[in-house]
Write an enzyme that holds these catalytic residues in place. Structure first.
Site, PDB file in Angstrom:
ATOM      1  CB  SER A 167      34.819  45.994  48.966  1.00 29.21           C
ATOM      2  OG  SER A 167      35.419  47.224  49.243  1.00 29.21           O
ATOM      3  CG  ASP A 193      31.594  49.202  43.734  1.00 26.41           C
ATOM      4  OD1 ASP A 193      31.896  49.490  42.564  1.00 26.41           O
ATOM      5  OD2 ASP A 193      31.380  50.064  44.603  1.00 26.41           O
ATOM      6  NE  ARG A 207      44.686  47.464  37.635  1.00 28.00           N
ATOM      7  CZ  ARG A 207      44.434  46.840  36.490  1.00 28.00           C
ATOM      8  NH1 ARG A 207      43.605  45.802  36.452  1.00 28.00           N
ATOM      9  NH2 ARG A 207      45.007  47.204  35.374  1.00 28.00           N
ATOM     10  CG  ASP A 212      44.364  38.144  38.558  1.00 25.77           C
ATOM     11  OD1 ASP A 212      45.554  37.825  38.324  1.00 25.77           O
ATOM     12  OD2 ASP A 212      44.034  39.263  38.970  1.00 25.77           O
ATOM     13  CG  HIS A 278      31.070  49.760  48.290  1.00 20.98           C
ATOM     14  ND1 HIS A 278      31.786  49.578  47.127  1.00 20.98           N
ATOM     15  CD2 HIS A 278      31.864  49.293  49.298  1.00 20.98           C
ATOM     16  CE1 HIS A 278      32.965  49.034  47.424  1.00 20.98           C
ATOM     17  NE2 HIS A 278      33.032  48.840  48.731  1.00 20.98           N
TER      18      HIS A 278
END
Ligand SMILES: *[C@@H]1O[C@H](CO)[C@@H](O)[C@H](O)[C@H]1NC(C)=O
Ligand SMILES: *[C@@H]1O[C@H](CO)[C@@H](O)[C@H](O)[C@H]1NC(C)=O
Length: 499
Positions: A167, A193, A207, A212, A278
């Site tokens: 998350s 997720d 984000r 990354d 989720h």
């Protein structure tokens, strides 16, 4: 059934973004990157607690930045890779149960030994969502500081680091990776997720994104949109983006289950049900650790519609990959690849994918949607009466393609029984046809003739063509069943007969 679910999703999204109402917009101020790279030097301690787990039972031993003795005390082994779990935004300020399940799974003897660390930022995560987003930058910075310190003090290369973020934790991982960067890039980031609200559609630097880490994989499980928002991010954010069951919602998480849960857990069941899809991303990942022989394969595809037609089951040129821990880290370009798969509703989640292509020769126009069932006989198991609907009415010589998934491994497919389901409408049409025909001497009425069934298995990549077993009687009548066998076998029989 649909609308109460939507209401609950909406409630959760409200909770997610409640803080916007307090005028807390995620303004540019804490998001600026320029003054952020001051990690190793300036950060003397972290608000995040880094807990190392030595064996299955312990509660975790805290690693402290710049205290090399804690590395020894906690049993950090610099010759093993480091896997760090990063949790997400917290509703109740408690560490969620999946964390311990993930720790156990990573410590399981089924997995090569690794150092397992939890980045516990629960005090910062238990805030209004937009505040937690800001804090997630700081946590990313703290994770980076720890990794830099490990590199300096223990010559531990960041390329041996695998961050697993759930998350909001997925974006924390992204920020950490961004602070590292350059020669110090993190080895791998897995996003479970990744959070959607206030991240969807933002620039890659705001984000998690493929740059990354050396390798980034993401599992999207709850991207059902409501009022323009979804709990999990929809857009691709990784090298490989996995969309189990299309990514919008997950089997076994349906609203009907909620009633059972309410009886059991009271009103907590609402968050539980919402969380179901989720947190499924987490359980799919844990499943990949605990069932090494039941790895789920996912297939490159543009969208779930094409996938549902069975059009994307090829593995050629790296078109498929393994979901979860054992993903093949082979594609490292900038462009994301979207992969799809169907899963079962509980562990082991692996399902078996087949593309079926059925060709009909029929002169009769067939309005409506005829329904069929197929029984599949494999070398290991058999599946009885799988229902099939072939979309619009069946037209001649057209090949119908669809995806069929099975919950178990039936082995090699050897025989198919294809049945035209009983349906009042169809029997009527059939009767009409028969009434019209009797003038012909041989009523070679042209009904529905399934000519061949071609099957491709995603899991084995094997293609097989099935032909009618009895070539003298190809007509398929309503409620009738026809047997199909491998074409080589049926043509051999034919030759024998003709001799
Ligand atoms: C560290 O891991 C290596 C590789 O598994 C192992 O050989 C070694 O004994 C470990 N060191 C300690 C102190 O446990
Ligand atoms: C379907 O194919 C058969 C031969 O394969 C041919 O005789 C027939 O005319 C075709 N029907 C249509 C409607 O194209």
């Amino acid at each position: 059934m649909e609308s109460p679910l939507c209401v609950s999703i909406f409630l959760v999204l409200c909770i997610f973004i409640l803080s916007s109402a307090h005028g807390q917009s995620p303004g540019p101020e804490p998001f600026g990157r320029s003054h952020a790279v001051e990690t190793g030097e300036t950060l003397q301690e972290t608000e995040t607690r880094f807990l190392l787990f030595e064996d299955k039972t312990d509660k975790g031993c805290q690693l402290q930045l710049h205290h090399a003795d804690t590395l020894q005390q906690c049993g950090f082994n610099a010759s093993l890779p480091l896997v760090m779990i990063i949790h997400g935004w917290s509703f109740d300020g408690l560490l969620e149960n999946w964390i311990w399940q993930m720790v156990d799974a990573l410590k399981s003897p089924l997995v090569q030994p690794v150092n397992v660390v939890l980045a516990d930022w629960i005090t910062l995560a238990h805030q209004q969502y937009t505040i937690a987003i800001r804090k997630s930058r700081l946590v990313g910075q703290e994770v980076a500081a720890l990794l830099q310190w490990l590199e300096e003090s223990a010559q531990f290369s960041p390329s041996n680091v695998h961050l697993i973020g759930y998350s909001l934790g997925a974006h924390v991982s992204g920020f950490a990776g961004n602070y590292m960067g350059g020669k110090h890039k993190i080895g791998r980031i897995t996003a479970l997720d990744a959070a959607g609200p206030l991240f969807e559609g933002t620039a890659p630097s705001e984000r998690l994104s493929p740059d990354d880490a050396n390798f980034v994989d993401a599992i999207h499980t709850f991207t059902r949109e409501h009022m323009g928002l979804s709990v999990g991010i929809k857009q691709p954010i990784a090298h490989y983006d996995f969309y189990p069951n299309g990514g919008t919602f997950q089997p076994g998480c349906h609203f009907l289950e909620l009633y059972k849960d309410i009886a059991k857990y009271g009103l907590n069941a609402i968050t539980k049900t919402i969380k179901c899809a989720h947190v499924r991303s987490v359980h799919l990942f844990i499943d990949s650790l605990l069932h090494p022989s039941m790895q789920s394969t996912a297939y490159l595809c543009s969208d779930m519609d094409s996938f549902s037609q069975g059009l994307c089951l090829s593995c050629r040129k790296s078109r498929c990959n393994t979901l979860g821990y054992h993903v093949r880290q082979e594609h490292r370009g900038k462009k994301s690849r979207k992969l799809f798969l169907v899963t079962r509703a509980q562990a082991p989640f692996k399902a078996y994918h087949y593309q079926f292509k059925i060709q009909f020769i029929n002169q009769m126009e067939t309005p409506g949607k005829p329904t069929f069932t197929m029984s599949l006989l494999g070398t290991k198991e058999e599946m009885q009466k799988v229902p099939i609907t072939l979309g619009e009415g069946i037209t001649s010589n057209k090949t119908y393609s669809f995806l069929l998934t099975l919950d178990l491994d039936i082995g090699e497919l050897v025989m198919i029984k294809f049945k035209w389901d009983n349906s009042a409408v169809w029997t009527n049409v059939w009767n009409t046809v028969q009434i019209i025909i009797p003038w012909g001497r041989e009523p070679h009425y042209s009904g529905l003739v399934p000519k061949s069934i071609r099957v491709m298995s995603g899991e084995t990549q094997q293609r097989t063509t099935f032909c009618p077993e009895n070539v003298d009687d190809l007509q398929l009548h309503p409620t009738q069943e026809k047997t199909f066998v491998r074409c080589e076998i049926s043509s051999k029989k034919l030759k024998r007969k003709n001799r």
